[in-house]
Design a protein around this motif. Structure first.
Motif, PDB file in Angstrom:
ATOM      1  N   LYS A 132       0.829  -1.208   0.000  1.00  0.00           N
ATOM      2  CA  LYS A 132       0.000   0.000   0.000  1.00  0.00           C
ATOM      3  C   LYS A 132       0.866   1.263   0.000  1.00  0.00           C
ATOM      4  CE  LYS A 132      -4.156  -1.905   2.210  1.00  0.00           C
ATOM      5  NZ  LYS A 132      -5.050  -1.584   1.083  1.00  0.00           N
ATOM      6  N   LEU A 136       1.382   4.212  -3.219  1.00  0.00           N
ATOM      7  CA  LEU A 136       1.397   5.670  -3.118  1.00  0.00           C
ATOM      8  C   LEU A 136       2.669   6.221  -3.759  1.00  0.00           C
ATOM      9  CD1 LEU A 136       0.369   8.402  -2.063  1.00  0.00           C
ATOM     10  CD2 LEU A 136       1.497   7.877   0.130  1.00  0.00           C
ATOM     11  N   LYS A 139       2.487   6.228  -7.544  1.00  0.00           N
ATOM     12  CA  LYS A 139       1.660   7.319  -8.073  1.00  0.00           C
ATOM     13  C   LYS A 139       2.445   8.629  -8.064  1.00  0.00           C
ATOM     14  CE  LYS A 139      -2.015   9.343  -9.599  1.00  0.00           C
ATOM     15  NZ  LYS A 139      -2.504   9.083 -10.983  1.00  0.00           N
ATOM     16  N   ILE A 169      -3.064  12.058  -5.333  1.00  0.00           N
ATOM     17  CA  ILE A 169      -2.060  11.660  -4.343  1.00  0.00           C
ATOM     18  C   ILE A 169      -2.585  11.925  -2.940  1.00  0.00           C
ATOM     19  CG2 ILE A 169       0.235  12.203  -3.410  1.00  0.00           C
ATOM     20  CD1 ILE A 169       1.128  12.716  -6.304  1.00  0.00           C
ATOM     21  N   MET A 172      -5.028   9.191  -1.998  1.00  0.00           N
ATOM     22  CA  MET A 172      -4.350   7.935  -1.667  1.00  0.00           C
ATOM     23  C   MET A 172      -3.676   8.022  -0.301  1.00  0.00           C
ATOM     24  SD  MET A 172      -2.613   6.712  -5.279  1.00  0.00           S
ATOM     25  CE  MET A 172      -1.991   5.189  -4.543  1.00  0.00           C
ATOM     26  N   TYR A 173      -3.063   9.164  -0.025  1.00  0.00           N
ATOM     27  CA  TYR A 173      -2.378   9.341   1.261  1.00  0.00           C
ATOM     28  C   TYR A 173      -3.370   9.276   2.425  1.00  0.00           C
ATOM     29  CZ  TYR A 173      -0.351  11.760   5.240  1.00  0.00           C
ATOM     30  OH  TYR A 173       0.049  12.101   6.512  1.00  0.00           O
ATOM     31  N   LEU A 176      -4.361   5.716   3.019  1.00  0.00           N
ATOM     32  CA  LEU A 176      -3.242   4.988   3.607  1.00  0.00           C
ATOM     33  C   LEU A 176      -3.037   5.379   5.061  1.00  0.00           C
ATOM     34  CD1 LEU A 176      -0.810   3.099   3.380  1.00  0.00           C
ATOM     35  CD2 LEU A 176       0.498   5.005   2.404  1.00  0.00           C
ATOM     36  N   ALA A 200       4.875   7.723   4.575  1.00  0.00           N
ATOM     37  CA  ALA A 200       3.734   8.021   3.694  1.00  0.00           C
ATOM     38  C   ALA A 200       3.604   9.526   3.482  1.00  0.00           C
ATOM     39  CB  ALA A 200       2.448   7.450   4.295  1.00  0.00           C
ATOM     40  N   GLU A 204       3.736  11.960   0.060  1.00  0.00           N
ATOM     41  CA  GLU A 204       2.729  12.984  -0.262  1.00  0.00           C
ATOM     42  C   GLU A 204       3.390  14.343  -0.484  1.00  0.00           C
ATOM     43  OE1 GLU A 204       0.184  16.294   0.353  1.00  0.00           O
ATOM     44  OE2 GLU A 204       1.511  15.623   1.972  1.00  0.00           O
TER      45      GLU A 204
END
Length: 245
Positions: A132, A136, A139, A169, A172-173, A176, A200, A204
Motif C-alpha cells: 500500500k 502511493l 503514483k 495523491i 491515496m495518502y 493509507l 507516507a 505525499e
C-alpha cells in the motif's frame, strides 16, 4: 553610423548566443537533478517492496550528488544574470530554474528520509502494508516523471495535468493514513507506526513538490501563475515531526 549599427548588432548576437549556451548548461543540470530524483524515488519504492536495506543506503549517497548540482545551478544562474543582464522572458526562465532545482533538492532530502526510516521498520512491515505504501510512491513517481518531461519538452499541457492531478495523491495518502493508524493501534508498535506514517507523508510531500515544479514550468513559459480552481482533498494531520534530513 552604419559601422556602429553593425557592431551593435554583432554584440547583441554575441550576448544572445552566450545566453543560450548558459541556458543550455543550466537546463542540463536541472534535468540531471530530475533524473537523479527519479532514481531515488524508484529506489525508495523498491526498498519498501523488497525489504532491501542496501537500496536504502544507495539513496543516501545519491542525495549528495543532488545537493552538489543545486549549488552548481544556483551559481550558473547568478553568473548568467550578472554577465548577460537578462530581462523579461529570459530572466523569468532563470528564476524558474532556481526554484525547480530547489524543489528537486527537497525531493532528494525526502527520499533520503524515507530511506533512513525504511531501514528501521522493514522487519516489522507486513507485505500488504508495504504494498500500500509502495502504491502511493508509484503514483508520486508517475507525477514526478511527468513534471520532468514537461520541463524537458517545455510542455505546458503536461505541466497542467500534473498540477490538476495532485488531489489523487492526497486521496491515496488519506486512505493509507487510516490503514497505518489501524496497524499502529492493533500491533501497538508506536515507534514503527510513526515511522510508517512519516514515510507516507514524505511521499505525499514529494507529490506537492512535483506540483510546485509544474507551476513554475507554467510560469516560465507563460509568465502567468496557475491560479485556476482544481480538485482538492482534505489531508489528515500526520504523527510526529517530519524531518527531511
Amino acid at each position: 553610423l552604419a559601422d556602429l549599427d553593425r557592431k551593435g548588432e554583432n554584440m547583441s548576437l554575441h550576448i544572445s548566443s552566450a545566453f543560450n549556451e548558459d541556458l543550455t548548461h543550466i537546463n542540463a543540470k536541472v534535468n540531471e537533478m530530475g533524473g537523479l530524483c527519479e532514481r531515488m524515488l524508484e529506489a525508495s519504492i523498491k526498498a519498501i517492496k523488497k525489504s532491501d536495506v542496501n537500496i536504502a543506503d544507495q539513496i543516501i549517497i545519491l542525495d549528495e550528488k543532488i545537493n552538489t548540482l543545486e549549488i552548481e545551478v544556483n551559481e550558473a544562474v547568478i553568473k548568467a544574470i550578472a554577465l548577460r543582464q537578462p530581462v523579461a522572458d529570459d530572466l523569468r526562465v532563470l528564476i524558474s530554474a532556481i526554484k525547480i532545482s530547489g524543489a528537486f533538492e527537497r525531493i532528494g532530502d525526502l527520499c533520503k528520509n524515507i530511506a533512513k526510516r525504511t531501514r528501521l521498520v522493514l522487519d516489522d512491515l507486513p507485505k500488504k502494508t508495504r504494498d500500500k505504501i509502495a502504491n502511493l510512491g508509484e503514483k508520486v513517481l508517475e507525477q514526478l516523471t511527468k513534471s520532468i518531461n514537461s520541463y524537458t519538452k517545455q510542455d505546458l499541457q503536461l505541466a497542467k495535468i500534473v498540477w490538476e492531478k495532485d488531489y489523487e495523491i492526497d486521496e491515496m495518502y488519506t486512505a493509507l493514513f487510516d490503514v497505518l493508524l489501524k496497524y499502529l493501534k492493533k500491533k501497538k508498535r508506536i515507534a514503527a507506526g510513526s515511522h510508517l506514517v512519516i514515510i507516507a507523508k514524505n511521499f505525499e510531500r514529494i507529490g506537492d513538490h512535483t506540483t510546485h515544479i509544474s507551476r513554475m514550468i507554467h510560469f516560465a513559459i507563460t509568465g502567468e501563475t496557475l491560479d485556476l480552481e482544481r480538485p482538492k482533498f482534505n489531508l489528515p494531520s500526520s504523527l510526529g515531526e517530519n524531518n527531511e534530513t
